[in-house]
Design an enzyme around this catalytic site. Structure first.
Site, PDB file in Angstrom:
ATOM      1  N   GLU A 442      24.421  82.285 -40.397  1.00 27.99           N
ATOM      2  CA  GLU A 442      23.920  82.436 -39.030  1.00 27.99           C
ATOM      3  C   GLU A 442      23.307  83.825 -38.849  1.00 27.99           C
ATOM      4  O   GLU A 442      23.979  84.825 -39.129  1.00 27.99           O
ATOM      5  CB  GLU A 442      25.076  82.221 -38.048  1.00 27.99           C
ATOM      6  CG  GLU A 442      25.578  80.778 -38.069  1.00 27.99           C
ATOM      7  CD  GLU A 442      27.039  80.638 -37.649  1.00 27.99           C
ATOM      8  OE1 GLU A 442      27.592  81.564 -37.039  1.00 27.99           O
ATOM      9  OE2 GLU A 442      27.624  79.571 -37.958  1.00 27.99           O
ATOM     10  N   LEU A 485      23.897  76.741 -36.609  1.00 27.50           N
ATOM     11  CA  LEU A 485      25.221  77.275 -36.281  1.00 27.50           C
ATOM     12  C   LEU A 485      26.269  76.211 -36.641  1.00 27.50           C
ATOM     13  O   LEU A 485      26.706  75.431 -35.796  1.00 27.50           O
ATOM     14  CB  LEU A 485      25.251  77.610 -34.784  1.00 27.50           C
ATOM     15  CG  LEU A 485      26.253  78.634 -34.281  1.00 27.50           C
ATOM     16  CD1 LEU A 485      25.958  78.992 -32.836  1.00 27.50           C
ATOM     17  CD2 LEU A 485      27.685  78.205 -34.437  1.00 27.50           C
ATOM     18  N   ALA A 486      26.638  76.165 -37.904  1.00 27.80           N
ATOM     19  CA  ALA A 486      27.503  75.090 -38.386  1.00 27.80           C
ATOM     20  C   ALA A 486      28.186  75.574 -39.669  1.00 27.80           C
ATOM     21  O   ALA A 486      27.597  75.537 -40.742  1.00 27.80           O
ATOM     22  CB  ALA A 486      26.669  73.840 -38.657  1.00 27.80           C
ATOM     23  N   GLU A 487      29.433  76.041 -39.523  1.00 28.37           N
ATOM     24  CA  GLU A 487      30.095  76.702 -40.646  1.00 28.37           C
ATOM     25  C   GLU A 487      30.406  75.745 -41.792  1.00 28.37           C
ATOM     26  O   GLU A 487      30.314  76.115 -42.967  1.00 28.37           O
ATOM     27  CB  GLU A 487      31.383  77.399 -40.189  1.00 28.37           C
ATOM     28  CG  GLU A 487      31.143  78.671 -39.377  1.00 28.37           C
ATOM     29  CD  GLU A 487      30.710  78.427 -37.948  1.00 28.37           C
ATOM     30  OE1 GLU A 487      30.765  77.257 -37.486  1.00 28.37           O
ATOM     31  OE2 GLU A 487      30.297  79.384 -37.268  1.00 28.37           O
ATOM     32  N   GLN A 509      29.827  84.419 -40.159  1.00 36.46           N
ATOM     33  CA  GLN A 509      29.573  85.574 -39.300  1.00 36.46           C
ATOM     34  C   GLN A 509      30.847  86.311 -38.880  1.00 36.46           C
ATOM     35  O   GLN A 509      30.893  87.527 -38.870  1.00 36.46           O
ATOM     36  CB  GLN A 509      28.811  85.082 -38.071  1.00 36.46           C
ATOM     37  CG  GLN A 509      28.075  86.134 -37.323  1.00 36.46           C
ATOM     38  CD  GLN A 509      27.059  85.500 -36.380  1.00 36.46           C
ATOM     39  OE1 GLN A 509      27.441  84.923 -35.367  1.00 36.46           O
ATOM     40  NE2 GLN A 509      25.790  85.603 -36.715  1.00 36.46           N
ATOM     41  N   PHE A 510      31.866  85.550 -38.509  1.00 36.08           N
ATOM     42  CA  PHE A 510      33.155  86.131 -38.145  1.00 36.08           C
ATOM     43  C   PHE A 510      34.257  85.263 -38.752  1.00 36.08           C
ATOM     44  O   PHE A 510      34.193  84.035 -38.648  1.00 36.08           O
ATOM     45  CB  PHE A 510      33.360  86.148 -36.617  1.00 36.08           C
ATOM     46  CG  PHE A 510      32.443  87.105 -35.902  1.00 36.08           C
ATOM     47  CD1 PHE A 510      32.818  88.433 -35.705  1.00 36.08           C
ATOM     48  CD2 PHE A 510      31.222  86.679 -35.418  1.00 36.08           C
ATOM     49  CE1 PHE A 510      31.966  89.304 -35.034  1.00 36.08           C
ATOM     50  CE2 PHE A 510      30.368  87.552 -34.754  1.00 36.08           C
ATOM     51  CZ  PHE A 510      30.742  88.870 -34.557  1.00 36.08           C
ATOM     52  N   ASP A 512      36.968  84.647 -37.583  1.00 35.28           N
ATOM     53  CA  ASP A 512      37.529  83.841 -36.486  1.00 35.28           C
ATOM     54  C   ASP A 512      36.872  82.465 -36.386  1.00 35.28           C
ATOM     55  O   ASP A 512      37.419  81.554 -35.781  1.00 35.28           O
ATOM     56  CB  ASP A 512      37.312  84.578 -35.163  1.00 35.28           C
ATOM     57  CG  ASP A 512      37.647  86.058 -35.277  1.00 35.28           C
ATOM     58  OD1 ASP A 512      38.580  86.492 -34.612  1.00 35.28           O
ATOM     59  OD2 ASP A 512      36.973  86.771 -36.052  1.00 35.28           O
ATOM     60  N   ILE A 514      35.650  80.688 -39.115  1.00 35.08           N
ATOM     61  CA  ILE A 514      35.567  80.089 -40.447  1.00 35.08           C
ATOM     62  C   ILE A 514      36.159  78.675 -40.441  1.00 35.08           C
ATOM     63  O   ILE A 514      35.907  77.870 -41.317  1.00 35.08           O
ATOM     64  CB  ILE A 514      36.297  80.974 -41.484  1.00 35.08           C
ATOM     65  CG1 ILE A 514      35.814  80.649 -42.904  1.00 35.08           C
ATOM     66  CG2 ILE A 514      37.814  80.878 -41.372  1.00 35.08           C
ATOM     67  CD1 ILE A 514      36.254  81.648 -43.959  1.00 35.08           C
ATOM     68  N   PRO A 516      35.768  75.693 -38.906  1.00 33.08           N
ATOM     69  CA  PRO A 516      35.057  74.421 -39.137  1.00 33.08           C
ATOM     70  C   PRO A 516      34.770  74.180 -40.623  1.00 33.08           C
ATOM     71  O   PRO A 516      34.562  73.047 -41.042  1.00 33.08           O
ATOM     72  CB  PRO A 516      33.737  74.598 -38.364  1.00 33.08           C
ATOM     73  CG  PRO A 516      34.034  75.642 -37.344  1.00 33.08           C
ATOM     74  CD  PRO A 516      35.045  76.559 -37.974  1.00 33.08           C
ATOM     75  N   HIS A 557      37.426  87.957 -32.208  1.00 31.72           N
ATOM     76  CA  HIS A 557      36.600  88.823 -33.059  1.00 31.72           C
ATOM     77  C   HIS A 557      37.479  89.797 -33.825  1.00 31.72           C
ATOM     78  O   HIS A 557      37.008  90.846 -34.241  1.00 31.72           O
ATOM     79  CB  HIS A 557      35.570  89.594 -32.220  1.00 31.72           C
ATOM     80  CG  HIS A 557      34.563  88.707 -31.561  1.00 31.72           C
ATOM     81  ND1 HIS A 557      34.793  88.074 -30.363  1.00 31.72           N
ATOM     82  CD2 HIS A 557      33.336  88.309 -31.961  1.00 31.72           C
ATOM     83  CE1 HIS A 557      33.736  87.342 -30.040  1.00 31.72           C
ATOM     84  NE2 HIS A 557      32.848  87.460 -30.994  1.00 31.72           N
TER      85      HIS A 557
END
Ligand SMILES: Cc1ncc(C[n+]2csc(CCOP(=O)(O)OP(=O)(O)O)c2C)c(N)n1
Ligand SMILES: [Mg+2]
Length: 757
Positions: A442, A485-487, A509-510, A512, A514, A516, A557
């Site tokens: 992302e 936007l799709a982990e 990205q974070f 927090d 992870i 999915p 975060h």
């Protein structure tokens, strides 16, 4: 976006002589072959059911009712050329592609010689590298994103064929299987590419199948979106038997038709077909493959099939399906209908059918007899192939010295570089060196709208922490790009690409967010090598921004949670505390042959602690080697990440005030971890404190503390202590955050108490 709907009335039943003679282009021999495959598939199911009842095999999943669509796909696509992510009902497809019944029975008995897994996976969990049938798992739907990544990998190599080159001489001839060297002994090497036998075709197609129920999984929709966005040559085949175990399709899929729901996806070719009809199914696959091979987008085949044998042997469908419904299904049984079709069309007569069936029966009997004699793998082999047998990232081959004093990549004088700087520099150096590296996630690109960059209207973003800034500009938009936007899609696509020999370095990205991707990170990526008995591997690197101490990061975060991942066999986990370690470990992560979770502490990205000069383009640190951040003789502190500077601060205060000499060990890599350094230090100091930022209970330190108590009990002069976060999420208000996360003073007090014990 072409859409073809086949009349649900079977073309098999069409008696118009003119029409039926064309059979969608299938020859009479191919039709006989299709029937042989379908009949063989059904009879293997029957034999397996018997063997299960006799307790000679331990599980059974049938492909009954799905034979026609599978045989048709096998005729329309090419083994060893196209790529296949089948699901457990695809027995007929696998037979059509060249898997033998003997191989299937070997998996049933769990034999060492089972080519799919060596006895590690249940039957119907296909994996045949030479045929390009990629190892599959049991979670429904987790194969779909990987199929998308596989197609992306193939297209990348087709567009950049030089990326497939191997830097040094490969250990096997072109066309050989991606397997360990015969000796099986670990061999140090510096580059995963030597062990990937890349093959690709300009017009290859990736097949992926799933059941109707599985189309409810989020990953299915992420995969459809990604395939449509990228116009990838993926054929999605939904084999709709109307049930997911006991849940009927109208309770599963809004409106009862998956075709209707997906019809808005752009760039697709859609087919809805009677999947019990091999001729209509073949036509659907031919058109779908044509669309994909032309490079204009993916295809979706919705095949209506039946499920005559309950969901599995553990299920009795009479509990939820009345006889009338089951009898109605039986009228559409693909095996009997195809047999009738061959007779009616004069392609085979009674004698021909009998002959074919007799041949199949005797082949199966011989295959069962042989398989029942096959031996299981020796118990001591169970840990083989958790990691690469070819490259050992803990070896001295990954131990290089920093080229200090060298100029920075931008030509300036050596300077103290932040962790963020050196991560970017490492990515840039490795991308230059290895064209197989692709970076996505992302916001990682400079700008998806390339024309803005070309016209110099914008500078570019390059990640929310800017660590990938400039890489798209330098290496191109096919090597550094933004994902949706799709982990799960980020990790699943990366896994598929890595299976093909690319080296995706993806970003979450974070930490927090992870979660999915957890299915991919637990059940897929780290299991691929082990479950396929080294038939496949997926050495993907996942960079993740982690951690708190942000004054305002709050719950979502600030999270840590590394122990959840160190608990996963097959996944390397590293967590550097300073610039130089980040550079050295990231390079090892990229060049090694295992999947790596690379944890980057956000608070350390631009900290003045631990800055260093650019160490040159070949600096590496082996995994599993800790660093003594400060030597000492009175107490050992074992820690990592952002607690390292805090522990050093506390240790220095204790030294100043009381002359206590604390040895601070920075683990740097968490799986594997450096037990030798811990043991040697505790043997010297006789006191151990484990300190980590994550919540105390069940955290990473629990394992270290238990190991010390277990193996170093005789050396201890004090109990093993832990300092960690309170068992609560991190709060937003800085005063609350301070109270929750371990602070230098908490470490100081624990050190002081333990030293005095
Ligand atoms: C993610 C996940 N959830 C649940 C299961 C248990 N399970 C196995 S098969 C199945 C039903 C699948 O139905 P469908 O997708 O329609 O395929 P079918 O078996 O009908 O061919 C379920 C719930 C699983 N294997 N994976
Ligand atoms: Mg189903």
């Amino acid at each position: 976006m072409a859409t073809t709907k086949t009349d649900p009335k079977l073309t098999l039943g069409a008696s118009g002589a003119k029409k039926s003679k064309f059979y969608e282009g299938l020859t009479r021999e191919q039709l006989i072959q299709a029937y042989r495959v379908m009949y063989t598939s059904r009879r293997i199911d029957d034999r397996e059911i018997l063997l299960k009842r006799q307790q000679k095999i331990f599980f059974q999943m049938s492909g009954a009712g799905h034979e026609a669509i599978g045989a048709a796909a096998g005729l329309a696509l090419r083994a060893g050329y196209d790529w296949f992510y089948p699901y457990y009902r695809d027995r007929a497809l696998c037979l059509a592609l060249g898997v033998t019944p003997y191989n299937m029975f070997l998996q049933g008995v769990g034999a060492a010689d089972d080519p799919s897994s060596g006895g590690r996976q249940m039957p119907s969990h296909w994996s045949y590298p030479a045929l390009h049938i990629v190892t599959q798992s049991s979670p429904t739907g987790s194969q779909i994103l990987q199929a998308v990544g596989c197609a992306e990998g193939g297209r990348y190599f087709a567009r950049r064929p030089k990326a497939a080159d191997v830097p040094n001489s490969p250990p096997f001839a072109k066309g050989a299987k991606d397997v360990a060297p015969a000796s099986g002994t670990p061999r140090a090497s510096l580059d995963y590419r030597q062990f990937k036998n890349v093959s690709f075709q300009n017009d290859e197609v990736t097949y992926v199948s799933l059941g109707d129920g599985t189309s409810s999984e989020g990953e299915f929709w992420e995969a459809m979106n990604a395939a449509a966005l990228e116009k990838l040559p993926v054929i999605f085949c939904v084999e709709d038997n109307g049930y997911a175990i006991s849940v009927p399709v109208e309770a599963q899929t809004a409106g009862g038709s998956i075709s209707r729901l997906v019809s808005g996806f752009p760039n697709f070719h859609f087919e809805e077909v009677d999947g019990t009809d091999p001729v209509a199914s073949y036509g659907a696959f031919q058109r779908a493959a044509k669309h994909c091979r032309a490079g204009v987008g993916p295809a979706f085949i919705h095949a209506h099939v039946i499920r005559p044998y309950s969901h599995s042997l553990s299920d009795d469908e009479r509990l939820y399906r009345p006889d009338t419904e089951r009898e109605r299904d039986a009228q559409r049984d693909p095996v009997t209908r195809t047999q009738m079709f061959l007779l009616r069309e004069g392609i085979l007569d009674d004698k021909g059918i009998n002959q074919l069936e007799k041949e199949v029966e005797s082949e199966l009997q011989a295959a069962v007899d042989r398989a029942l004699e096959a031996l299981p793998a020796p118990p001591e082999s169970v840990t083989k192939f958790i990691y690469s047998p070819n490259i050992d990232p803990t070896s001295s081959a990954f131990d290089t010295q920093p080229a200090n004093g060298e100029a920075t990549p931008d030509g300036k004088k050596p300077a103290s570089k932040t962790m963020a700087d050196l991560i970017t520099a490492t990515l840039r150096d490795e991308m230059k060196r290895d064209e197989r590296i692709v970076i996505f996630g992302e916001d990682v690109a400079d700008a998806s709208r390339e024309e803005y960059l070309k016209r110099k209207l914008v500078k570019g973003k390059g990640g929310v922490f800017k660590l990938t800034f400039g890489l798209q500009n330098e290496f191109g938009s096919d090597r550094v790009f933004n994902s949706p936007l799709a982990e799960a899609a980020i990790v699943g696509r990366g896994t598929g690409m890595a299976t093909r020999g690319l080296k995706p370095v993806v970003e979450i990205q974070f930490f927090d967010y992870i979660w999915p991707a957890m299915m991919q990170l637990r059940d897929e990526l780290p299991t691929i090598r082990w479950r396929s008995n080294n038939g496949f591997s997926a050495p993907c690197v996942i960079r993740v921004a982690i951690g708190g101490y942000l004054t305002g990061g709050a719950i979502y975060h600030s999270q840590c949670g590394e122990s959840i991942f160190t608990h996963i066999p097959g996944l390397r986990v590293v967590f550097p505390s300073n610039s130089l370690d980040a550079a050295g470990l990231l390079r090892t992560a990229i060049r090694c042959d295992d999947p790596v979770l690379f944890l980057e502490h956000k608070r350390l990205y631009r900290e003045s602690f631990g800055r260093a000069a650019y160490p040159g383009p070949d600096y590496m640190i082996p995994f599993g080697k800790a660093k003594i951040a400060q030597p000492g003789s009175d107490l050992t502190v074992i820690t990592y990440g952002a607690v390292v500077p805090r522990a050093l601060q506390a240790a220095q205060k204790l030294d100043r005030e009381q002359g206590v000499k604390v040895e601070v060990i920075d683990l740097r890599s968490l799986n594997p971890f450096d037990w030798e350094t811990i043991a040697a230090s505790v043997a010297k100091t006789n006191r151990a404190l484990v300190a980590y930022e994550d919540t105390l209970s069940w955290g990473y330190g629990a394992e270290i503390a238990a190991r010390i108590a277990d193996q170093l009990f005789d050396q201890l002069d004090a109990p093993v202590r832990r300092v960690a976060a309170k068992d609560v999420f991190v709060a937003y208000q800085p005063i609350l955050e301070d109270a929750i996360l371990p602070q230098p003073n908490d470490l100081y007090l624990a050190m002081k108490e333990l030293a005095a014990y």
